[in-house]
Design an enzyme around this catalytic site. Structure first.
Site, PDB file in Angstrom:
ATOM      1  CG  HIS A 145       0.920   5.361   3.972  1.00 28.29           C
ATOM      2  ND1 HIS A 145       0.077   5.299   5.060  1.00 28.29           N
ATOM      3  CD2 HIS A 145       1.665   4.221   4.014  1.00 28.29           C
ATOM      4  CE1 HIS A 145       0.310   4.179   5.742  1.00 28.29           C
ATOM      5  NE2 HIS A 145       1.278   3.511   5.122  1.00 28.29           N
ATOM      6  CG  HIS A 154      -0.255  -0.175   2.523  1.00 29.66           C
ATOM      7  ND1 HIS A 154       0.129  -1.421   2.991  1.00 29.66           N
ATOM      8  CD2 HIS A 154       0.136   0.716   3.460  1.00 29.66           C
ATOM      9  CE1 HIS A 154       0.716  -1.282   4.173  1.00 29.66           C
ATOM     10  NE2 HIS A 154       0.746   0.009   4.472  1.00 29.66           N
TER      11      HIS A 154
HETATM   12  P1  5GP Z   1       1.790   0.484   7.350  1.00 31.48           P
HETATM   13  O1  5GP Z   1       2.380   0.808   8.685  1.00 31.48           O
HETATM   14  O2  5GP Z   1       1.653  -1.013   7.130  1.00 31.48           O
HETATM   15  O3  5GP Z   1       2.477   1.193   6.220  1.00 31.48           O
HETATM   16  O4  5GP Z   1       0.345   1.129   7.371  1.00 31.48           O
HETATM   17  C1  5GP Z   1      -0.831   0.409   7.527  1.00 31.48           C
HETATM   18  C2  5GP Z   1      -1.959   1.419   7.586  1.00 31.48           C
HETATM   19  O5  5GP Z   1      -3.187   0.733   7.456  1.00 31.48           O
HETATM   20  C3  5GP Z   1      -2.009   2.202   8.892  1.00 31.48           C
HETATM   21  O6  5GP Z   1      -1.859   3.596   8.630  1.00 31.48           O
HETATM   22  C4  5GP Z   1      -3.372   1.850   9.474  1.00 31.48           C
HETATM   23  O7  5GP Z   1      -4.009   2.942  10.091  1.00 31.48           O
HETATM   24  C5  5GP Z   1      -4.137   1.360   8.266  1.00 31.48           C
HETATM   25  N1  5GP Z   1      -5.141   0.343   8.578  1.00 31.48           N
HETATM   26  C6  5GP Z   1      -4.952  -0.775   9.349  1.00 31.48           C
HETATM   27  N2  5GP Z   1      -6.079  -1.499   9.386  1.00 31.48           N
HETATM   28  C7  5GP Z   1      -6.989  -0.836   8.629  1.00 31.48           C
HETATM   29  C8  5GP Z   1      -8.369  -1.115   8.298  1.00 31.48           C
HETATM   30  O8  5GP Z   1      -8.961  -2.110   8.701  1.00 31.48           O
HETATM   31  N3  5GP Z   1      -8.985  -0.206   7.500  1.00 31.48           N
HETATM   32  C9  5GP Z   1      -8.355   0.906   7.020  1.00 31.48           C
HETATM   33  N4  5GP Z   1      -9.064   1.735   6.237  1.00 31.48           N
HETATM   34  N5  5GP Z   1      -7.068   1.191   7.312  1.00 31.48           N
HETATM   35  C10 5GP Z   1      -6.399   0.326   8.106  1.00 31.48           C
END
Ligand code: 5GP
Ligand code: ZN
Length: 134
Positions: free
Chosen positions: A100, A98
């Site tokens: 951001h 993903h």
């Molecule tokens: P990472 O740290 O893996 O780059 O970011 C994961 C992101 O996914 C985090 O910013 C977190 O808030 C978001 N996230 C985690 N679970 C969910 C979910 O169930 N729904 C949504 N919309 N975002 C999520």
């Protein structure tokens, strides 16, 4: 596979979807840095940038560009961060690739990392290693 983002793609978990096409889905991050913080993902599961198919990455990157423009406009932001964590030690928590898309505002005080300086020969050495690895 027990992947929350695959469940969002399949409609098994709710999300605020802002954009989708054949390859890509974009939806609001549940815990935003600022409102409008959007995640752009490939619909086909890939763990991270190191493992994603080139065609899916091209589609995600183009969607992230479009969303950067749209989110900046919608939030009246002063700037945009486009960022991606790849693997746990780089801060990746959800193992479905993903990107951001984060609106930023003058004086919001967020800092991402601390820059350092290269030691003697260090830059030339890493430059050579990266060229070799390509
Ligand atoms: P990472 O740290 O893996 O780059 O970011 C994961 C992101 O996914 C985090 O910013 C977190 O808030 C978001 N996230 C985690 N679970 C969910 C979910 O169930 N729904 C949504 N919309 N975002 C999520
Ligand atoms: Zn997944």
């Amino acid at each position: 596979m027990d992947c929350i983002f695959c469940k969002i793609v399949a409609g098994e978990l709710p999300s605020h979807k802002v954009y989708e096409n054949e390859r890509v889905l974009a939806f609001l991050d549940i815990h935003p840095v600022h409102p409008g913080h959007t995640l752009v993902i490939p619909k086909v599961h890939a763990r991270n940038l190191l493992e994603i198919a080139a065609e899916d990455w091209a589609a995600v990157a183009e969607a992230a560009r479009m969303l950067a423009i749209a989110v900046e406009k919608a939030t009246d932001a002063d700037g945009m961060n486009i960022m991606m964590n790849n693997r746990a030690h780089a801060g990746q928590v959800v193992d479905h690739a993903h990107v951001h898309v984060i609106p930023r505002f003058k004086g919001d005080g967020l800092r991402q990392w601390s820059p350092r300086s290269y030691k003697e020969n260090e830059a030339a050495e890493i430059e050579a290693k990266i060229r070799e690895a390509l």
